[in-house]
Design an enzyme around this catalytic site. Sequence first.
Site, short mmCIF file in Angstrom:
data_model
loop_
_atom_site.label_atom_id
_atom_site.label_comp_id
_atom_site.label_asym_id
_atom_site.label_seq_id
_atom_site.Cartn_x
_atom_site.Cartn_y
_atom_site.Cartn_z
N GLU A 147 1.03 -13.11 12.44
CA GLU A 147 1.53 -11.90 13.08
C GLU A 147 1.44 -10.77 12.05
O GLU A 147 1.74 -10.97 10.87
CB GLU A 147 2.99 -12.06 13.51
CG GLU A 147 3.21 -13.11 14.59
CD GLU A 147 2.56 -12.73 15.91
OE1 GLU A 147 2.47 -11.53 16.22
OE2 GLU A 147 2.13 -13.66 16.65
N ASP A 194 0.84 -1.21 0.00
CA ASP A 194 0.00 0.00 0.00
C ASP A 194 0.87 1.26 0.00
O ASP A 194 1.99 1.25 0.52
CB ASP A 194 -0.91 -0.03 1.24
CG ASP A 194 -2.10 0.90 1.09
OD1 ASP A 194 -2.35 1.40 -0.02
OD2 ASP A 194 -2.80 1.12 2.11
N ASN A 213 -10.96 -2.67 -5.35
CA ASN A 213 -10.23 -1.68 -6.16
C ASN A 213 -10.93 -1.34 -7.48
O ASN A 213 -10.58 -0.36 -8.14
CB ASN A 213 -8.78 -2.14 -6.42
CG ASN A 213 -7.88 -2.04 -5.22
OD1 ASN A 213 -6.97 -2.84 -5.02
ND2 ASN A 213 -8.11 -1.03 -4.37
N TRP A 214 -11.96 -2.12 -7.86
CA TRP A 214 -12.77 -1.77 -9.03
C TRP A 214 -13.48 -0.43 -8.83
O TRP A 214 -13.95 0.18 -9.79
CB TRP A 214 -13.82 -2.85 -9.31
CG TRP A 214 -13.26 -4.17 -9.73
CD1 TRP A 214 -13.09 -5.28 -8.94
CD2 TRP A 214 -12.82 -4.56 -11.04
NE1 TRP A 214 -12.55 -6.32 -9.67
CE2 TRP A 214 -12.38 -5.90 -10.96
CE3 TRP A 214 -12.73 -3.90 -12.28
CZ2 TRP A 214 -11.88 -6.59 -12.06
CZ3 TRP A 214 -12.23 -4.60 -13.37
CH2 TRP A 214 -11.81 -5.93 -13.26
N ASN A 248 1.25 3.46 -2.92
CA ASN A 248 1.76 3.93 -4.22
C ASN A 248 1.26 5.34 -4.54
O ASN A 248 2.01 6.19 -5.02
CB ASN A 248 1.29 3.00 -5.34
CG ASN A 248 1.91 1.63 -5.26
OD1 ASN A 248 2.80 1.39 -4.47
ND2 ASN A 248 1.41 0.71 -6.08
N SER A 288 -7.45 -5.54 -5.24
CA SER A 288 -8.52 -6.13 -4.42
C SER A 288 -9.85 -6.08 -5.16
O SER A 288 -10.02 -5.32 -6.13
CB SER A 288 -8.64 -5.38 -3.09
OG SER A 288 -9.29 -4.13 -3.29
N ARG A 320 0.15 7.73 -2.51
CA ARG A 320 0.74 8.76 -1.65
C ARG A 320 2.19 9.02 -2.00
O ARG A 320 2.67 10.15 -1.95
CB ARG A 320 0.60 8.35 -0.17
CG ARG A 320 -0.76 8.70 0.40
CD ARG A 320 -1.05 7.94 1.66
NE ARG A 320 -1.39 6.55 1.35
CZ ARG A 320 -1.49 5.60 2.24
NH1 ARG A 320 -1.24 5.85 3.51
NH2 ARG A 320 -1.85 4.38 1.89
N ARG A 354 -0.62 9.40 -9.98
CA ARG A 354 -0.68 8.14 -9.23
C ARG A 354 -0.04 6.97 -9.99
O ARG A 354 0.57 6.08 -9.40
CB ARG A 354 -2.14 7.79 -8.90
CG ARG A 354 -2.79 8.70 -7.89
CD ARG A 354 -4.25 8.28 -7.65
NE ARG A 354 -4.35 6.90 -7.16
CZ ARG A 354 -4.21 6.55 -5.88
NH1 ARG A 354 -3.99 7.46 -4.96
NH2 ARG A 354 -4.30 5.29 -5.52
N ARG A 413 -12.18 2.27 -8.09
CA ARG A 413 -11.32 3.38 -8.51
C ARG A 413 -11.69 3.84 -9.93
O ARG A 413 -12.36 3.10 -10.65
CB ARG A 413 -9.85 2.93 -8.44
CG ARG A 413 -9.44 2.63 -7.02
CD ARG A 413 -7.97 2.38 -6.90
NE ARG A 413 -7.64 2.06 -5.51
CZ ARG A 413 -6.42 2.09 -5.00
NH1 ARG A 413 -5.40 2.42 -5.75
NH2 ARG A 413 -6.22 1.80 -3.73
C1 IPE Z 1 -5.43 -2.79 -0.23
O1 IPE Z 1 -5.08 -1.45 -0.43
C2 IPE Z 1 -5.41 -3.53 -1.52
C3 IPE Z 1 -4.10 -3.68 -2.14
C4 IPE Z 1 -2.95 -3.35 -1.63
C5 IPE Z 1 -4.12 -4.30 -3.44
P1 IPE Z 1 -6.18 -0.32 -0.59
O2 IPE Z 1 -5.44 0.96 -0.70
O3 IPE Z 1 -7.10 -0.66 -1.70
O4 IPE Z 1 -6.97 -0.44 0.77
P2 IPE Z 1 -7.90 0.60 1.54
O5 IPE Z 1 -8.95 1.06 0.58
O6 IPE Z 1 -7.01 1.74 1.96
O7 IPE Z 1 -8.42 -0.15 2.71
C1 IPE Z 2 -1.44 0.30 -3.39
O1 IPE Z 2 -1.29 1.65 -3.44
C2 IPE Z 2 -1.73 -0.30 -4.75
C3 IPE Z 2 -3.11 -0.76 -4.92
C4 IPE Z 2 -4.04 -0.76 -4.02
C5 IPE Z 2 -3.46 -1.26 -6.23
P1 IPE Z 2 -2.52 2.65 -3.42
O2 IPE Z 2 -2.90 2.95 -4.82
O3 IPE Z 2 -3.61 2.14 -2.57
O4 IPE Z 2 -1.85 3.93 -2.76
P2 IPE Z 2 -2.50 4.94 -1.73
O5 IPE Z 2 -3.09 4.14 -0.62
O6 IPE Z 2 -3.53 5.71 -2.49
O7 IPE Z 2 -1.35 5.80 -1.29
MG MG Z 3 -4.09 2.37 -0.62
#
Ligand code: IPE
Ligand code: IPE
Ligand code: MG
Length: 259
Positions: free
Chosen positions: A215, A28, A76-77, A30, A73, A32, A41, A79
Amino acid sequence: MSAGQRPGDHAQVPSQAQVPSHVAVIMDGNGRWAQLRGFPRQEGHRRGLEALRRTVKNAADLGIEFLTLYSFSTENWRRPATEVSFLMGLLRRFVEKDLAELDASNVRVRIIGGRSDLAPDLRMLVEHAEAMTRDNTGMTLVIAFNYGSRDEITRVARQLAADAAAGRIAPDAIDEAAISARLDTAEMPDPQLVIRTSGETRISNFLLWQAAYAEFVFTPVLWPDFDRAALEEALAEYRRRERRFGGLSEPTDRSVGAA
Ligand code: IPE
Ligand code: IPE
Ligand code: MG
């Protein structure tokens, strides 16, 4: 290397007793990472793929047998469509570009998650990657893509209900092992360690069943910055933990019995 051994075979790796056999990572941060630098992004995701490649090498090097990486996930759809298709493209390119090298490094590739929502060409690529590396004997790299635990468990429930309705399994025969054997992670050990980067402290629908006694290590490092030192620090933190599995730690056993 002794006769019959292949690169990455676990017997080669010293002191693996202290290394968990299965490490799972919620990659998680990427977005930010990119935002902090004024990049789009997508640049964060691109750099995230580099961190993924680095982590695969480091994990194999450290003697980890199963490495599961949460890449996309079922949630993630939600987005924007452009980001979703960029992430799909990234998986496609990863399989196309890296498969030969992974195979040469004796890595076995598995993909967990719902397949029916994937584009047919992507599904074929994923099946090809699994078939090509099936007999490799080094680290197993598990990519969780279009993965969600609730979806996975729901698919198992549906399959068990169908089997029961057709008389293939008696309801009484449905036990934990029957469920585990039907999960996407069948035949894999449960993860002992789950790492989440970027400072978020939630599970986001990842391995809910399998991580029952894992853990958890949460690190503020954003995924594109995750490196060997960050992985080793998470492993060191894991070694400091006391795992009890609902029992008692050794020295307190007697005091409780005497009370
Ligand atoms: C979790 O990250 C899914 C992946 C790393 C693929 P998200 O960024 O989607 O999770 P939330 O929405 O912050 O819980
Ligand atoms: C993780 O980074 C990658 C995926 C969930 C696909 P994010 O895209 O969730 O990055 P943040 O949480 O917005 O920083
Ligand atoms: Mg994220």
